[in-house]
Enzyme design. Sequence first.
Site, PDB file in Angstrom:
ATOM      1  N   HIS A 207      33.019  43.653  29.152  1.00 49.44           N
ATOM      2  CA  HIS A 207      32.025  42.612  29.445  1.00 49.44           C
ATOM      3  C   HIS A 207      30.624  43.118  29.138  1.00 49.44           C
ATOM      4  O   HIS A 207      29.842  43.429  30.039  1.00 49.44           O
ATOM      5  CB  HIS A 207      32.139  42.174  30.912  1.00 49.44           C
ATOM      6  CG  HIS A 207      33.347  41.337  31.174  1.00 49.44           C
ATOM      7  ND1 HIS A 207      34.462  41.802  31.812  1.00 49.44           N
ATOM      8  CD2 HIS A 207      33.618  40.046  30.839  1.00 49.44           C
ATOM      9  CE1 HIS A 207      35.373  40.837  31.887  1.00 49.44           C
ATOM     10  NE2 HIS A 207      34.879  39.765  31.298  1.00 49.44           N
ATOM     11  N   HIS A 211      30.785  41.219  23.675  1.00 46.60           N
ATOM     12  CA  HIS A 211      31.646  40.113  24.127  1.00 46.60           C
ATOM     13  C   HIS A 211      30.822  38.814  24.159  1.00 46.60           C
ATOM     14  O   HIS A 211      31.299  37.761  23.723  1.00 46.60           O
ATOM     15  CB  HIS A 211      32.225  40.442  25.507  1.00 46.60           C
ATOM     16  CG  HIS A 211      32.868  39.278  26.188  1.00 46.60           C
ATOM     17  ND1 HIS A 211      34.005  38.651  25.716  1.00 46.60           N
ATOM     18  CD2 HIS A 211      32.509  38.593  27.319  1.00 46.60           C
ATOM     19  CE1 HIS A 211      34.331  37.649  26.518  1.00 46.60           C
ATOM     20  NE2 HIS A 211      33.435  37.581  27.498  1.00 46.60           N
ATOM     21  N   HIS A 247      26.872  33.756  29.500  1.00 46.60           N
ATOM     22  CA  HIS A 247      27.973  33.452  30.421  1.00 46.60           C
ATOM     23  C   HIS A 247      28.489  34.658  31.219  1.00 46.60           C
ATOM     24  O   HIS A 247      29.130  34.468  32.256  1.00 46.60           O
ATOM     25  CB  HIS A 247      29.135  32.759  29.700  1.00 46.60           C
ATOM     26  CG  HIS A 247      30.110  33.716  29.093  1.00 46.60           C
ATOM     27  ND1 HIS A 247      29.881  34.345  27.899  1.00 46.60           N
ATOM     28  CD2 HIS A 247      31.306  34.195  29.549  1.00 46.60           C
ATOM     29  CE1 HIS A 247      30.893  35.150  27.629  1.00 46.60           C
ATOM     30  NE2 HIS A 247      31.777  35.086  28.613  1.00 46.60           N
ATOM     31  N   ASP A 248      28.216  35.890  30.762  1.00 43.50           N
ATOM     32  CA  ASP A 248      28.640  37.071  31.536  1.00 43.50           C
ATOM     33  C   ASP A 248      27.459  38.003  31.816  1.00 43.50           C
ATOM     34  O   ASP A 248      27.646  39.210  32.036  1.00 43.50           O
ATOM     35  CB  ASP A 248      29.732  37.849  30.770  1.00 43.50           C
ATOM     36  CG  ASP A 248      31.129  37.302  31.019  1.00 43.50           C
ATOM     37  OD1 ASP A 248      31.354  36.740  32.117  1.00 43.50           O
ATOM     38  OD2 ASP A 248      31.983  37.422  30.127  1.00 43.50           O
ATOM     39  N   ASP A 354      36.055  32.063  25.532  1.00 44.70           N
ATOM     40  CA  ASP A 354      36.049  33.251  26.385  1.00 44.70           C
ATOM     41  C   ASP A 354      37.382  34.006  26.331  1.00 44.70           C
ATOM     42  O   ASP A 354      37.431  35.210  26.547  1.00 44.70           O
ATOM     43  CB  ASP A 354      35.762  32.785  27.823  1.00 44.70           C
ATOM     44  CG  ASP A 354      35.159  33.871  28.684  1.00 44.70           C
ATOM     45  OD1 ASP A 354      34.707  34.888  28.136  1.00 44.70           O
ATOM     46  OD2 ASP A 354      35.125  33.685  29.921  1.00 44.70           O
TER      47      ASP A 354
HETATM   48  P1  AMP Z   1      35.212  36.536  31.411  1.00 43.73           P
HETATM   49  O1  AMP Z   1      35.390  37.479  32.554  1.00 43.73           O
HETATM   50  O2  AMP Z   1      34.275  35.387  31.646  1.00 43.73           O
HETATM   51  O3  AMP Z   1      34.962  37.224  30.118  1.00 43.73           O
HETATM   52  O4  AMP Z   1      36.627  35.870  31.228  1.00 43.73           O
HETATM   53  C1  AMP Z   1      37.602  36.523  30.517  1.00 43.73           C
HETATM   54  C2  AMP Z   1      38.689  36.931  31.438  1.00 43.73           C
HETATM   55  O5  AMP Z   1      39.893  36.495  30.839  1.00 43.73           O
HETATM   56  C3  AMP Z   1      38.832  38.400  31.597  1.00 43.73           C
HETATM   57  O6  AMP Z   1      38.070  38.934  32.632  1.00 43.73           O
HETATM   58  C4  AMP Z   1      40.314  38.515  31.850  1.00 43.73           C
HETATM   59  O7  AMP Z   1      40.604  38.204  33.172  1.00 43.73           O
HETATM   60  C5  AMP Z   1      40.862  37.438  30.986  1.00 43.73           C
HETATM   61  N1  AMP Z   1      41.222  37.901  29.656  1.00 43.73           N
HETATM   62  C6  AMP Z   1      40.576  37.734  28.496  1.00 43.73           C
HETATM   63  N2  AMP Z   1      41.238  38.296  27.484  1.00 43.73           N
HETATM   64  C7  AMP Z   1      42.346  38.821  28.013  1.00 43.73           C
HETATM   65  C8  AMP Z   1      43.459  39.518  27.501  1.00 43.73           C
HETATM   66  N3  AMP Z   1      43.609  39.801  26.218  1.00 43.73           N
HETATM   67  N4  AMP Z   1      44.384  39.914  28.353  1.00 43.73           N
HETATM   68  C9  AMP Z   1      44.275  39.647  29.634  1.00 43.73           C
HETATM   69  N5  AMP Z   1      43.269  38.968  30.187  1.00 43.73           N
HETATM   70  C10 AMP Z   1      42.322  38.555  29.398  1.00 43.73           C
HETATM   71 ZN    ZN Z   2      33.399  36.303  29.122  1.00 41.15          ZN
END
Ligand code: AMP
Ligand code: ZN
Length: 506
Positions: A207, A211, A247-248, A354
């Site tokens: 994050h 990203h 967003h993060d 995302d």
């Molecule tokens: P964000 O935290 O807003 O970036 O949302 C993305 C979230 O989606 C991550 O924190 C994970 O929980 C999940 N995520 C995204 N990509 C993956 C992946 N390849 N494998 C598992 N979880 C994922």
């Molecule tokens: Zn994100």
Amino acid sequence: MYVCVMAEILKVKKTLLHSPICRLKRMLQQLEVSDVDFEELKRNLEFTASLLEALYTDGTRPSFDADDDLQLRSDVVPVEVRDWLASTFTQRVQPISRRPEEKPRFRSIVHAVQAGIFVERMFRKAYSTAMPDQPADVLNCLRDVDRWSFDVFALDAGSSGHSLKTLFIELIIKHQLNGRFKVPLSCLMSFLCELERGYSKHTNAYHNHTHAADVTHTVHCLLLRTGVLYWLTELEMLACLFAAAVHDYEHTGRTNNFHIYTRSELAMVYNDRSVQESHHVSAAFRLLQDENTNIFMNLTRTEWLELRSLVIEMVLGTDMSSHVLHIKAMKTCLQHNESIDKPKALSLILHAADISHPAKSWSLHSRWTPRLMEEFFTQGDREAELGLAISPLCDRQNTPVAQSQIAFIEFIVEPTFSLISDMAEQIVIPLIQDTPDPSPTCSRYRCVSPHRAQKGLQWTVADLVSFRSMWMRHTEENKSKWRDKINNSVSDIRDEPEMQTGQKSA
Ligand code: AMP
Ligand code: ZN
């Protein structure tokens, strides 16, 4: 075999209730005609009481099935992965304890693969004209900015770690938003410096600003390729890019559940509700309070309020625990042919962006995954230090990475992308029928000539099918790569040469 547990439970409950209801009716009849067999009456009452008691106990047991619509192949998804999916993508807060008791039960299937995606290529203003002093590597990367295969890692390297800044400026110019909203370049530069600084605050493996740049690019690409872009006003487009970029912001590298269990400062401030997302959006708007970084200083009050409201909804919608609710709501809306709520549609697009890397080529997906895993494992290390149970997928010694990716792709990514494809179809097809007599509500037509819009939308229709098959090809290929790893017993994904870049330095 896919099993819909909830439907099964309802069926069983219905069958179970049928018998005591009949017995009660029979007892009433017997009482009415004074033809009472006391032994039989007693047996019937005992039977009915025990059944009602069983159903009462079952009904009061905390049920994971109550509010989610995730549908899993329970026979193939490992328990740790199901646990993680439950605690991450539904509103179920996983109880924390040293000895976790019951594993959550999953039910059913999220499916639906159909529909199309649209492409359009309307904005041709090149970054090179506005920013002539960019390194050749950057210009090279930016040539692919409308492509799904855009390599954000290459952009980050070429721009010496400023992929977010570079990409945001490129897109603002490309969509002609800087001129339309009179965004002062100096403000934009200062704002983006602060934004990148915030993304580095916790040195997260995943994050971080790369990203954010990736998600910003993906939102642009999704809007473009689905044709949803034509549905938006310029203000909405600005809100989409801004929401994706922030967003993060200041992500702590921990999950919301970690904040809640450890009673962190953020959890206290936001009352355990979308803890980090609330912070990302709040802190980003706080940045705009300073006139040196207020990129929206020339928006009217009405524009500002509309943008703010949309950005807040979109960023809060990235809380993964709302996944099931949002998917379900949009599905229902499409099934009933209801008019689609713009903030909800755009929130879904940001959510899809995302979680989009598994829908991209293996060369991208295989670089994102170890970064995310490293961040999860760092949290697991911290949980161990604190004497807490290690969250699902956070145990670096014992996490089935390949299986978790397959499950993530199958139960989260593919259904989401199918849904936004369906949604885009319902949004864009009426626009095609309207052009070249554009709807007055669609203000983007005001700046694009009807002829051009018509042409763009025709391209969009033509590219829709190929785009849809492209992301499906990627998800299939990625699942197959993970399956190969399981079959070849590659237990540690970091053994892979292409994944060794996944450490803290993303
Ligand atoms: P964000 O935290 O807003 O970036 O949302 C993305 C979230 O989606 C991550 O924190 C994970 O929980 C999940 N995520 C995204 N990509 C993956 C992946 N390849 N494998 C598992 N979880 C994922
Ligand atoms: Zn994100």
